[in-house]
Design a protein around this motif. Structure first.
Motif, PDB file in Angstrom:
ATOM      1  N   ASP A  72      12.017   4.865  10.303  1.00 25.04           N
ATOM      2  CA  ASP A  72      11.970   3.500  10.808  1.00 25.04           C
ATOM      3  C   ASP A  72      12.426   3.423  12.259  1.00 25.04           C
ATOM      4  OD1 ASP A  72      14.547   4.194  10.012  1.00 25.04           O
ATOM      5  OD2 ASP A  72      15.082   2.171   9.394  1.00 25.04           O
ATOM      6  N   HIS A 112       9.466   4.256  14.348  1.00 24.60           N
ATOM      7  CA  HIS A 112       8.609   3.070  14.399  1.00 24.60           C
ATOM      8  C   HIS A 112       9.133   2.074  15.417  1.00 24.60           C
ATOM      9  CE1 HIS A 112       7.221  -0.948  12.820  1.00 24.60           C
ATOM     10  NE2 HIS A 112       6.080  -0.306  12.902  1.00 24.60           N
ATOM     11  N   ASN A 139       1.767  -2.110  14.262  1.00 23.20           N
ATOM     12  CA  ASN A 139       1.654  -0.716  13.815  1.00 23.20           C
ATOM     13  C   ASN A 139       1.862   0.247  14.976  1.00 23.20           C
ATOM     14  OD1 ASN A 139       0.736  -1.422  11.093  1.00 23.20           O
ATOM     15  ND2 ASN A 139      -1.150  -2.083  12.110  1.00 23.20           N
ATOM     16  N   VAL A 143      -3.972  -3.145   8.299  1.00 21.89           N
ATOM     17  CA  VAL A 143      -2.630  -2.576   8.107  1.00 21.89           C
ATOM     18  C   VAL A 143      -1.658  -3.320   8.998  1.00 21.89           C
ATOM     19  CG1 VAL A 143      -1.207  -0.497   8.340  1.00 21.89           C
ATOM     20  CG2 VAL A 143      -3.564  -0.320   7.487  1.00 21.89           C
ATOM     21  N   ASP A 163       2.583  -3.720  10.354  1.00 18.64           N
ATOM     22  CA  ASP A 163       3.995  -3.324  10.476  1.00 18.64           C
ATOM     23  C   ASP A 163       4.264  -1.956   9.854  1.00 18.64           C
ATOM     24  OD1 ASP A 163       4.662  -5.752  11.732  1.00 18.64           O
ATOM     25  OD2 ASP A 163       4.805  -6.749   9.804  1.00 18.64           O
ATOM     26  N   SER A 164       3.436  -0.992  10.170  1.00 17.67           N
ATOM     27  CA  SER A 164       3.552   0.343   9.584  1.00 17.67           C
ATOM     28  C   SER A 164       3.598   1.410  10.677  1.00 17.67           C
ATOM     29  CB  SER A 164       2.387   0.627   8.630  1.00 17.67           C
ATOM     30  OG  SER A 164       2.408  -0.254   7.534  1.00 17.67           O
ATOM     31  N   GLN A 213       1.016  -2.577   4.064  1.00 16.76           N
ATOM     32  CA  GLN A 213       1.981  -3.215   4.956  1.00 16.76           C
ATOM     33  C   GLN A 213       3.349  -2.577   4.774  1.00 16.76           C
ATOM     34  OE1 GLN A 213       1.982  -7.477   4.631  1.00 16.76           O
ATOM     35  NE2 GLN A 213       3.848  -7.758   5.850  1.00 16.76           N
ATOM     36  N   ASP A 214       4.098  -2.474   5.869  1.00 18.38           N
ATOM     37  CA  ASP A 214       5.486  -1.993   5.850  1.00 18.38           C
ATOM     38  C   ASP A 214       5.604  -0.594   5.254  1.00 18.38           C
ATOM     39  OD1 ASP A 214       6.558  -4.320   6.988  1.00 18.38           O
ATOM     40  OD2 ASP A 214       6.573  -5.330   5.054  1.00 18.38           O
ATOM     41  N   LEU A 215       4.690   0.291   5.625  1.00 17.74           N
ATOM     42  CA  LEU A 215       4.723   1.656   5.123  1.00 17.74           C
ATOM     43  C   LEU A 215       5.023   2.651   6.242  1.00 17.74           C
ATOM     44  CD1 LEU A 215       1.772   2.080   2.583  1.00 17.74           C
ATOM     45  CD2 LEU A 215       4.187   1.607   2.117  1.00 17.74           C
ATOM     46  N   ILE A 216       5.627   3.756   5.841  1.00 18.81           N
ATOM     47  CA  ILE A 216       5.765   4.935   6.683  1.00 18.81           C
ATOM     48  C   ILE A 216       4.890   6.016   6.048  1.00 18.81           C
ATOM     49  CG2 ILE A 216       7.323   6.711   7.547  1.00 18.81           C
ATOM     50  CD1 ILE A 216       7.878   3.991   8.783  1.00 18.81           C
ATOM     51  N   ASN A 264       8.137   3.117   1.719  1.00 19.43           N
ATOM     52  CA  ASN A 264       8.365   1.772   2.222  1.00 19.43           C
ATOM     53  C   ASN A 264       9.369   1.841   3.368  1.00 19.43           C
ATOM     54  OD1 ASN A 264       9.968  -0.935   2.231  1.00 19.43           O
ATOM     55  ND2 ASN A 264       8.075  -1.391   1.117  1.00 19.43           N
ATOM     56  N   ARG A 265       9.141   1.023   4.391  1.00 26.73           N
ATOM     57  CA  ARG A 265      10.024   1.063   5.569  1.00 26.73           C
ATOM     58  C   ARG A 265      11.482   0.792   5.199  1.00 26.73           C
ATOM     59  NH1 ARG A 265       8.022  -3.170   9.559  1.00 26.73           N
ATOM     60  NH2 ARG A 265      10.078  -2.754  10.425  1.00 26.73           N
TER      61      ARG A 265
END
Length: 500
Positions: free
Chosen positions: A285, A288, A300, A311, A313-314, A329-332, A344-345
């Motif tokens: 994170d 990111h 992103n 996609v 916020d990843s 969404q919200d993935l690493i 998940n972030r």
């Protein structure tokens, strides 16, 4: 004068699968296309007035990686201090202070040591985006050290971060504050209270103090650490660019951080606030967040060959192939040539649990990449199966592998670039039984089981060859060394994950 002490002992498990135990995050280009985190830390010190070449502290396993990265920067005059075992920061800094006094203390009168020989302690894996702000804070800290304080640097918080420890500010001291308390990582509500009060700073793990005064403080508050480090330092030996300390004496040393061993007990702790765009790159994170200037309109950040559709916020990174993501969404998402992480972030701090599971299952993905770096170059495992494996080996110009033998496998080498000097024979590595010859591109040779052999690159371009291993056992520990220019011995093969 200031001696930077760069601590390069972390494993970076929360940045798996890019960071591995044998090649952790400080040796990776995570914030720059040209410099690793360690190299950024080294370059950072060049902006500080009256600053000596850095002293680096690392473990045996990473010693050649550190030396190579210094060499790539052209840094001259640095020393590399090797810890036989990790004992946290307090023993590491005790050894660094003893080294500083040994190397530079004799150049200064005794009464000037407190003022003139200061250690600037920095982890190797931090990011600092605004160097001028960092240098200004160091200069403010230098004045406090000359007044008898042990200085830590606190980061002005911008969010209620629960991943950092905090420092409570006390009364003002010039451009800093007396440390009122060190606070453990808080929960979300308490972190918000700290942020709202304005009385707390993030604990950066960066310090500045007199080498002599630090030894006096560690002797007062953690005498066993000083006793063991004194004994281990007295047994030191120089080995190439490295300083080795006594392993047996150091093994008896308690493990403790500088915060617990000294800073929480001393009457002289001070903190200097700074806001230089700092991050400890603790997990994905943070990577990111660092990409804030290059994020797309949906928030992103990407690295490598990546395609996204719908996609948000990843963070998506590809090292070896195309990675595509749709409707998430919200993935690493992080891909390497032998592993993929999807998280998940909000849960990336738990990536270390995957690394722990890999270790428990004795899987290599937690330790090494398919590409493994050695002091002479690197090798990459291309295919592995029952009874055979194929590797690409790259040997840097002028470098030499050890003279060695295997009990359980044979090897077939095919040169695809450059010129190889091959030495081989029978017996126990004595010269009368060995012969040497050259191989050019498209030429090959066969090394039978039990044959003593060595590879060298006598040319001026990298030597690249394909190695096909066959045998009943292809483990990394099947190696007997007879001679090695890098000072490695046979029993290191298994612990370092190297077979060449």
């Amino acid at each position: 004068m200031i001696l930077p002490v760069i601590l390069s002992g972390g494993s970076g498990s929360r940045l798996w699968p890019v960071s591995r135990e044998h090649y952790p995050k400080q040796f990776l280009k995570l914030n720059s296309e040209t410099l690793t985190l360690l190299q950024e830390a080294i370059r950072r010190t060049e902006n500080i007035p009256q600053c000596l070449p850095p002293l680096l502290v690392c473990n045996e396993q990473h010693r050649f990686l550190v030396a190579e990265q210094l060499q790539q920067l052209g840094v001259i005059g640095s020393r590399i201090l090797l810890e036989p075992d990790g004992r946290n920061t307090a023993p590491a800094l005790t050894l660094a202070a003893l080294t500083a006094l040994e190397l530079f203390g004799k150049e200064l009168p005794e009464e000037q040591l407190d003022e003139k020989l200061q250690l600037l302690v920095m982890p190797a894996d931090h990011v600092i985006e605004r160097i001028d702000g960092f240098v200004a804070a160091v200069e403010q800290g230098r004045a406090l050290v000359e007044e008898g304080h042990l200085v830590t640097f606190g980061i002005t918080p911008h969010s209620p971060n629960t991943g950092y420890g905090y420092i409570s500010k006390g009364e003002a001291l010039g451009n800093g504050y007396r440390v009122d308390a060190f606070v453990e990582k808080p929960d979300r509500d308490r972190a918000q209270q700290y942020l709202d009060s304005g009385d707390y700073l993030w604990n950066s793990g960066i310090f500045l103090f007199s080498a002599k005064q630090y030894l006096a403080e560690i002797g007062e508050h953690a005498p066993k650490i000083l006793e063991c480090c004194d004994a281990a330092f007295a047994e030191r030996q120089d080995d190439l660019d490295f300083m080795r300390i006594g392993a047996k004496s150091f093994a008896a040393c308690p493990s403790d951080s500088i915060d617990y061993a000294v800073m929480e007990h001393t009457r002289h702790a001070a903190v200097v606030p700074m806001d230089p765009g700092w991050s400890d790159i603790g997990a994905w994170d943070a990577i990111h967040a660092l990409g804030s200037n290059t994020k797309d309109d949906a928030g992103n950040a990407t690295q490598g060959d990546v395609l996204l559709h719908d996609v948000k916020d990843s963070f998506v990174r590809s090292d070896s192939r195309l990675v595509a993501a749709v409707g998430v969404q919200d993935l690493i998402i992080v891909e390497t040539d032998d592993a993929v992480l999807v998280a998940n972030r909000d849960h990336v701090q738990d990536t270390k649990q995957i690394v722990n599971a890999l270790k428990a299952q004795h899987r290599s993905e937690g330790l090494v990449h398919k590409c493994v770096y050695r002091p002479w170059g690197h090798y990459r495992t291309m295919v592995i199966s029952d009874g055979f494996q194929v590797k690409e080996i790259v040997i840097n110009p002028g470098q030499t592998l050890s003279l060695q033998m295997h009990y359980h496998r044979a090897e077939h080498w095919v040169v695809v670039q450059g010129t190889a000097k091959v030495t081989q024979g029978q017996g126990h590595g004595d010269g009368d039984n060995l012969k040497s010859f050259l191989l050019s591109e498209d030429e090959s040779t066969y090394i039978s089981l039990g044959t003593v052999h060595r590879l060298e690159n006598p040319g001026v371009i990298p030597l690249r060859l394909i190695e096909v291993q066959t045998g009943s056992y292809l483990g990394e520990d099947d190696i007997v060394r007879f001679n090695d220019v890098y000072g490695r011995v046979a029993d290191q093969a298994a612990t370092e994950g190297q077979d060449v």
